[in-house]
Write a protein that holds these residues in place. Sequence first.
Motif, mmCIF file in Angstrom:
data_model
loop_
_atom_site.group_PDB
_atom_site.id
_atom_site.type_symbol
_atom_site.label_atom_id
_atom_site.label_comp_id
_atom_site.label_asym_id
_atom_site.label_seq_id
_atom_site.Cartn_x
_atom_site.Cartn_y
_atom_site.Cartn_z
ATOM 1 N N ASP A 158 0.833 -1.212 0.000
ATOM 2 C CA ASP A 158 0.000 0.000 0.000
ATOM 3 C C ASP A 158 0.862 1.255 0.000
ATOM 4 N N LYS A 159 1.957 1.233 0.778
ATOM 5 C CA LYS A 159 2.803 2.420 0.894
ATOM 6 C C LYS A 159 3.487 2.738 -0.431
ATOM 7 N N ASN A 160 3.997 1.726 -1.107
ATOM 8 C CA ASN A 160 4.658 1.974 -2.381
ATOM 9 C C ASN A 160 3.664 2.397 -3.456
ATOM 10 N N THR A 161 2.498 1.774 -3.458
ATOM 11 C CA THR A 161 1.476 2.174 -4.423
ATOM 12 C C THR A 161 1.121 3.642 -4.240
ATOM 13 N N LEU A 162 0.938 4.057 -2.992
ATOM 14 C CA LEU A 162 0.613 5.453 -2.712
ATOM 15 C C LEU A 162 1.749 6.380 -3.137
ATOM 16 N N MET A 163 2.988 5.967 -2.891
ATOM 17 C CA MET A 163 4.131 6.800 -3.237
ATOM 18 C C MET A 163 4.153 7.123 -4.725
ATOM 19 N N PHE A 164 3.921 6.099 -5.558
ATOM 20 C CA PHE A 164 4.034 6.328 -6.993
ATOM 21 C C PHE A 164 2.771 6.933 -7.592
ATOM 22 N N LYS A 165 1.631 6.721 -6.964
ATOM 23 C CA LYS A 165 0.449 7.492 -7.360
ATOM 24 C C LYS A 165 0.690 8.981 -7.098
ATOM 25 N N THR A 166 1.266 9.277 -5.943
ATOM 26 C CA THR A 166 1.534 10.668 -5.574
ATOM 27 C C THR A 166 2.573 11.286 -6.488
ATOM 28 N N GLN A 167 3.636 10.543 -6.787
ATOM 29 C CA GLN A 167 4.673 11.045 -7.695
ATOM 30 C C GLN A 167 4.076 11.393 -9.050
ATOM 31 N N SER A 168 3.269 10.502 -9.579
ATOM 32 C CA SER A 168 2.630 10.737 -10.867
ATOM 33 C C SER A 168 1.742 11.970 -10.826
ATOM 34 N N TYR A 169 1.006 12.112 -9.739
ATOM 35 C CA TYR A 169 0.082 13.234 -9.606
ATOM 36 C C TYR A 169 0.845 14.551 -9.476
ATOM 37 N N PHE A 170 1.935 14.532 -8.725
ATOM 38 C CA PHE A 170 2.762 15.732 -8.574
ATOM 39 C C PHE A 170 3.287 16.198 -9.933
ATOM 40 N N VAL A 171 3.848 15.276 -10.715
ATOM 41 C CA VAL A 171 4.390 15.632 -12.024
ATOM 42 C C VAL A 171 3.284 16.135 -12.947
ATOM 43 N N LYS A 221 -0.107 21.625 -3.142
ATOM 44 C CA LYS A 221 -1.484 21.869 -2.705
ATOM 45 C C LYS A 221 -2.407 20.795 -3.266
ATOM 46 N N ALA A 222 -2.213 20.472 -4.553
ATOM 47 C CA ALA A 222 -3.037 19.440 -5.177
ATOM 48 C C ALA A 222 -2.784 18.069 -4.548
ATOM 49 N N VAL A 223 -1.514 17.769 -4.268
ATOM 50 C CA VAL A 223 -1.163 16.502 -3.627
ATOM 51 C C VAL A 223 -1.816 16.393 -2.253
ATOM 52 N N LYS A 224 -1.752 17.455 -1.487
ATOM 53 C CA LYS A 224 -2.350 17.433 -0.146
ATOM 54 C C LYS A 224 -3.850 17.191 -0.217
ATOM 55 N N GLU A 225 -4.502 17.859 -1.162
ATOM 56 C CA GLU A 225 -5.952 17.703 -1.284
ATOM 57 C C GLU A 225 -6.344 16.287 -1.683
ATOM 58 N N LYS A 226 -5.568 15.673 -2.562
ATOM 59 C CA LYS A 226 -5.940 14.344 -3.076
ATOM 60 C C LYS A 226 -5.417 13.201 -2.209
ATOM 61 N N TYR A 227 -4.178 13.318 -1.733
ATOM 62 C CA TYR A 227 -3.545 12.195 -1.045
ATOM 63 C C TYR A 227 -3.086 12.507 0.379
ATOM 64 N N GLY A 228 -3.297 13.727 0.837
ATOM 65 C CA GLY A 228 -2.785 14.116 2.150
ATOM 66 C C GLY A 228 -3.226 13.204 3.281
ATOM 67 N N ASP A 229 -4.497 12.821 3.301
ATOM 68 C CA ASP A 229 -5.002 11.958 4.377
ATOM 69 C C ASP A 229 -4.361 10.577 4.328
ATOM 70 N N ILE A 277 3.011 11.444 7.925
ATOM 71 C CA ILE A 277 3.645 12.660 7.439
ATOM 72 C C ILE A 277 2.564 13.645 7.031
ATOM 73 N N ASP A 278 2.712 14.877 7.477
ATOM 74 C CA ASP A 278 1.809 15.945 7.067
ATOM 75 C C ASP A 278 2.383 16.634 5.840
ATOM 76 N N VAL A 279 1.623 16.641 4.758
ATOM 77 C CA VAL A 279 2.040 17.389 3.576
ATOM 78 C C VAL A 279 1.807 18.872 3.837
ATOM 79 N N VAL A 280 2.886 19.647 3.779
ATOM 80 C CA VAL A 280 2.804 21.085 4.053
ATOM 81 C C VAL A 280 2.784 21.841 2.731
#
Length: 433
Positions: free
Chosen positions: A126-139, A251-259, A267-270
């Motif tokens: 789950d952690k790795n899946t979330l990491m790469f979903k977030t990376q993709s979303y950030f880019v 900001k977009a990452v926090k809104e979509k994946y912050g929780d 980790i709190d996304v700032v």
Amino acid sequence: MERRMIKDIKLGEVNKVAGFVENIRNKKWMCFIVLRDISGKLQLTIEKANHPELEETLSKITIDSVIEAEGLIQASEYVKLNNMEMYPDTITIDSIAEPSPIVAPKGEETNIDLRIDYRWIDLRTDKNTLMFKTQSYFVNKCREFLCDRDFIEIHTPKLIGAESESGAGVFKVNYFDRDAFLAQSPQFYKQMAMAAGFERIFESGPVFRAEKFASRKHATEFTGFDLEFSYINSYHDVMHMEEEMIAYALKAVKEKYGDEIKRLYDIDVVVPTLPFPCMDLHDVYDELEKRYGYKVPESEKGDLTTEGERMVAKLSMDMFGHEFLFITGYSSDCRAFYHMRDENGVPCGYDLIWKGCEITTGAQREHRYEILKKQAEEKGLANDVKFYLDFFKFGCPPHGGFGIGVDRITMILFNEGIKDSMFIFRGPDRLNP
């Protein structure tokens, strides 16, 4: 029946799902399977008395086997997993998994190098899946930010005929009857696009560095996100573009994946405030010495030391309450020849440090041919970069840009090492898988 992602299944309807078996409890009268696909998880509940034909199939299923199932989805207050479950009428095994070679004894963590040996298994968490979903979303959010501002995405060659940048740390490859090199950055071609009148461009692609570092932040191949744009007044325009883009994406990452990031990584996304604080390198060293007793020899003060970079995380928070810090005023000896210099010979550029790690080098570029040629000659590179110098003979607007390491962004955001933060790590001793 067409397969549905678990996130798209419909309550009260017969659905078809497919994925990896995360857990199985095969009891005498009942069997419970937790199925996982990229979108979520679902409990399958099989009452054996109602489906004796599934008994043999169930006996073959192992952890990480891939199966397909069709059945009715029902709500259940007794099922903790999303309060729903499937009662399958059919189960098909696509692939039976052998026992995982990277399962560590309880309470222990598997060695990272062993996990990379079997990276495709390691990535299933789950952690790795979330990491790469977030990376993709950030880019993608960086791309969205730039496209909304009329940037063009380009794709530059990675096989080049001359050593890029400093001429050090390049991979030489055989190219038919001559030598070629893997590009250390798309820098030369980004500037060629400025000379072509494209005005605003960006690229996301591989970068190669033949350097034998053994740290938590270095790799020999990584993904860079680079941009360049014309008609700037100074490198401060470049800094402003970068801080706005990063704040927009975070900001977009926090809104979509912050929780989810908080739940799985604690980790709190700032979302950073604008503008980012900025300091001259000499002032950084003065403050590090005054506040924390950190001293460096005068001969090293033209660049930021590794320890100084790490300490900047505390300095930036103590002085500005900010995770990011722009640092300017580097020595020309430590900067690339194509950085513009001011009237005192100081490069018109910066590094951006995030939580004590450099993620960007940016600058206004020297676009005047004679000055650029002279600066290349000072570095002993004039002959090697002749093709690049030609870009500036026929008119070129003032411009600047920067490059971000996507893997470093991921590493810092999730507080992981670089090996964990890349889909597949490449280092001096790692060419597989």
